[in-house]
Design an enzyme around this catalytic site. Structure first.
Site: not given
Ligand code: AP5
Length: 210
Positions: A13, A88, A122, A155, A166
């Site tokens: 994402k 979420r 990552r 991270r 997660r």
């Molecule tokens: P990446 O693009 O970072 O993937 P992502 O879907 O954004 O994954 P995240 O782990 O960042 O999302 P998340 O939803 O768990 O965490 P968030 O930061 O929102 O890609 C991941 C890796 O893969 C990278 O290394 C990238 O280079 C690689 N990659 C990507 N695409 C690829 C491809 N096609 N091929 C190969 N490699 C690829 O949230 C973190 C925390 O914040 C949550 O756990 C929660 O505690 C809190 N939080 C955030 N939002 C909320 C909410 N709305 N409500 C409550 N708590 C929240």
């Protein structure tokens, strides 16, 4: 265009939102990035959410909703945005409907084995937040960011116990949003297990058909 990017952790994402944002002239809003910046700054919000995020749990709805309500009241997102990581929960989606009208929700579909492979490799830049990957997109020396020279780190919530949590939280609390938005006629499914550029092309095609 007002978009939500939905999908499990590691679906890509954030990576896709960073690429799509200039293409659609839509600011990228990531709740995860906002929380991580608050933690790095040692702000009251950061201190409140750090242990929750490190454990792979969700921050409470009231805090998260208020954060997004304030962000979406700003001028730069009057006509377009990409919401990455929000909503979420059903409660967050219901609240969002009360203060903004979303055009399309993209559901990035990725199997668990790919999620785990992506998250376990990552690497993040402490300075600019860019997401690198040990195997798929490594920084040249493995330690510093090629974009800004910042320090690279893993991270806390990408460690295996937190990733397990997660995925569990995603299934229980976030995945129900797929049918929630499908029922409203807003959902577009995109297979996101391929390379980034292929998924980006599929996203562009899907949105040009809307
Ligand atoms: P990446 O693009 O970072 O993937 P992502 O879907 O954004 O994954 P995240 O782990 O960042 O999302 P998340 O939803 O768990 O965490 P968030 O930061 O929102 O890609 C991941 C890796 O893969 C990278 O290394 C990238 O280079 C690689 N990659 C990507 N695409 C690829 C491809 N096609 N091929 C190969 N490699 C690829 O949230 C973190 C925390 O914040 C949550 O756990 C929660 O505690 C809190 N939080 C955030 N939002 C909320 C909410 N709305 N409500 C409550 N708590 C929240």
């Amino acid at each position: 265009m007002k978009l939500i990017f939905l999908g499990p952790p590691g679906a890509g994402k954030g990576t896709l939102a960073a690429k799509a944002s200039p293409l659609f002239n839509a600011p990228h809003i990531s709740t995860g990035n906002i929380f991580r910046e608050a933690i790095a700054a040692g702000s009251p919000l950061g201190n409140k959410v750090k242990s929750i995020i490190d454990a792979g749990k969700l921050v409470d709805d009231a805090t998260t909703i208020e954060l997004i309500r304030e962000r979406l009241a700003q001028n730069d997102v009057k006509n377009a945005y990409i919401l990455d990581g929000f909503p979420r929960t059903i409660a967050q989606a219901d609240a969002l409907a009360g203060f903004s009208k979303v055009d399309t929700v993209i559901n990035f579909d990725v199997p668990d084995n790919i999620v785990i492979e992506r998250l376990s490799g990552r690497l993040v830049c402490r300075k600019c937040g860019f997401n690198w990957h040990k195997n798929f997109n490594p920084p040249k020396d493995g330690k510093t960011c090629d974009k800004c020279g910042g320090e690279i780190y893993t991270r806390e919530d990408d460690k295996s116990e937190a990733v397990k949590k997660r995925l569990e939280v995603y299934r229980e609390q976030t995945a129900p949003l797929i049918e929630y938005y499908r029922a409203k006629g807003l959902l577009v499914d995109i297979e996101a297990g391929s390379q980034v550029d292929i998924t980006l092309e599929n996203l562009k095609k899907a949105l040009s058909c809307k």
